[in-house]
Design an enzyme around this catalytic site. Structure first.
Site: not given
Lengths: 361, 130
Positions: A149, A306, A335
């Site tokens: 991320c 995601d 995610h």
């Protein structure tokens, strides 16, 4: 938790009441306590401000271990123990038992004094210092980086600015890098609205409050996050495997931390709104971040479901880097679920291990 | 032996409720995802946040000013002063980290020097022995 049908015998009624009592206790326990998380043995080998660098105690003899150490870099706005959630369901534990020398950079919780920290500080002050320590401890001049991320943004910036620093393998997980599509996902839409002003938020709060980040993430799928998650628990209170998994994940989800104000401003303005990284216009401490300078072997892991970093934000980097050895791995899941869900052990971790093992000697 | 098809148990109100709940949850989820991804929602949340920050700004300002004056009056450090000390500590930590790096370099250089000296001594001894 469910209820049996009526009518029932007194014995059945008693056993039903006992079951309801037990499940009520379970419900109270998991909703009011923290699960024991991050249990893989580790030691702190370096600290700076709030940041800590952990080295996980190897369980594989040195001669059988992979030579190139692996540094894990998680996002700035959540706790990194999602990578080591609980025994048997921990990516870190998995990699340690598969012979890697694993390090984790925990950014810590920024205080009011850290509101001025930017990507510049994280990518060119904290990260290089932690890497120097890893090199000193492991004795290896080369290393692998795994960024997840926002951690993937940081590792990409670092890899582009310091390509000759010994980075051998770069693994990006659900990397939000390309924001050219202004309709891809709720986040991009929200922060590109003209009335959304990150400067005002930072002026008001100093750092971006964890509660606001949490609301943003949960509001992308409100029914699943605010209702569905609790219904899953309610329906499975008699299933210890699901209850314990829910407890650990809920502990992580509710463990909120703020994000340094200046970093948040940079993330929204320079990346989400102006897409400077992919357009080659991002400057970090005066240096232009040119992703074509990335030469490390690259594995780009994309989660097909995601909703926080949609796949289109992660895919385009593959055509821009200079890495000769590159691969995109598309996996099931969202995610977080991609790496910490029940399918991670089957669909994600073995593929990362397989790719990295072949490049860690 | 034939199996009986499963029929909803009308005496189990919770089972019926659960079936209805599961059937409607997916629809609700899709509707809500469409809603939060709409331009109207972006505008509404953006404007709400903007209004909240604008309206609360004078109150925050008054509160901060008052608190600074109160702390000053009580001879207590203000937030700005504590923050300044914390920043200085971080700078000291960085200097220490730089020193640590230099010590590591010196240690490695000494180890390399001692290793090369040992190798030279060993080869000299071998030569002498021959």
């Amino acid at each position: 938790m469910g209820f049996s049908t009526f009518p029932m015998t007194p014995d059945q009624l008693q056993s039903e009441l006992q079951r309801i009592e037990e499940e009520t206790r379970t419900l109270l326990r998991v909703s009011t306590s923290r699960a024991t998380v991050a249990q893989t043995p580790k030691q702190v080998i370096w600290t700076l401000n709030k940041a800590k660098l952990y080295r996980y105690i190897p369980v594989v003899p040195a001669e059988e271990r992979h030579k190139v150490p692996l540094l894990l870099v998680f996002a700035l706005m959540n706790r990194p123990y999602i990578l080591d959630l609980r025994p048997g369901h921990s990516f870190i534990e998995y990699m340690v038992t598969h012979g890697y020398d694993v390090y984790l950079l925990d950014w810590g919780v920024p205080g009011p004094e850290d509101k001025g920290l930017t990507f510049d500080d994280y990518a060119l002050e904290y990260l290089p210092r932690a890497i120097r320590k890893i090199k000193a401890v492991s004795g290896s001049a080369e290393f692998s980086l795994l960024g997840w991320c926002i951690g993937a943004i940081l590792t990409t910036i670092y890899a582009a600015l310091r390509p000759g620093d010994g980075l051998k393998n770069l693994i990006l997980l659900t990397a939000p890098l390309d924001f050219s599509d202004k309709t891809a996902g709720g986040f991009v839409r929200w922060v590109n609205d003209q009335s959304f002003d990150p400067d005002k938020i930072i002026e008001a709060f100093g750092n971006m409050p964890g509660e606001m980040i949490d609301y943003g993430a949960k509001a992308l799928k409100p029914v699943e996050n605010y209702i569905g998650s609790y219904l899953t628990l309610w329906d499975n209170l008699d299933n210890p495997r699901i209850v314990e998994a829910w407890h650990a994940m809920n502990t992580w989800v509710t463990d909120l931390i703020p994000m340094a104000g200046a970093t948040y401003r940079q993330l929204i303005k320079e990346l989400y709104q102006e897409n400077r990284l992919m357009e080659g216009k991002l400057r970090i401490r005066g240096e232009r971040v040119d992703v074509s300078r990335i030469r490390a072997n690259l594995l780009n892991v994309i989660a097909l479901a995601d909703h926080i970093s949609p796949p289109c934000q992660s895919e385009s980097i593959m055509t821009k880097v200079s890495s000769q050895d590159q691969r995109v791995l598309k996996v099931k899941g969202g995610h977080i679920g991609m790496m910490a869900g029940s399918g991670a052990l089957k669909y994600t971790w073995p593929h990362i291990d397989e790719w990295l093992a072949a490049r860690s000697h | 032996m034939s199996t009986q098809p499963e029929v909803p148990n009308l005496l189990d109100p919770f089972g019926t409720w659960k079936t209805m709940r599961d059937a409607s949850l997916d629809i609700w989820s899709k509707l809500m995802i469409d809603l939060v991804n709409s331009q109207a929602y972006s505008q509404a949340t953006g404007q709400w946040l903007d209004s909240y920050l604008t309206l609360s700004q004078p109150f925050r300002h008054v509160f901060e000013t008052t608190m600074t004056q109160v702390l000053g009056g009580l001879n207590m450090p203000t937030r700005a002063e504590v923050t300044s000390v914390a920043e200085r500590l971080t700078h000291v930590e960085m200097r220490l980290d730089d020193l640590d790096a230099k010590l590591d370099d010196i240690q490695r250089a000494l180890q390399a020097l001692s290793a090369s000296k040992q190798t030279a001594d060993t080869s000299a001894n071998i030569k002498e022995a021959h």
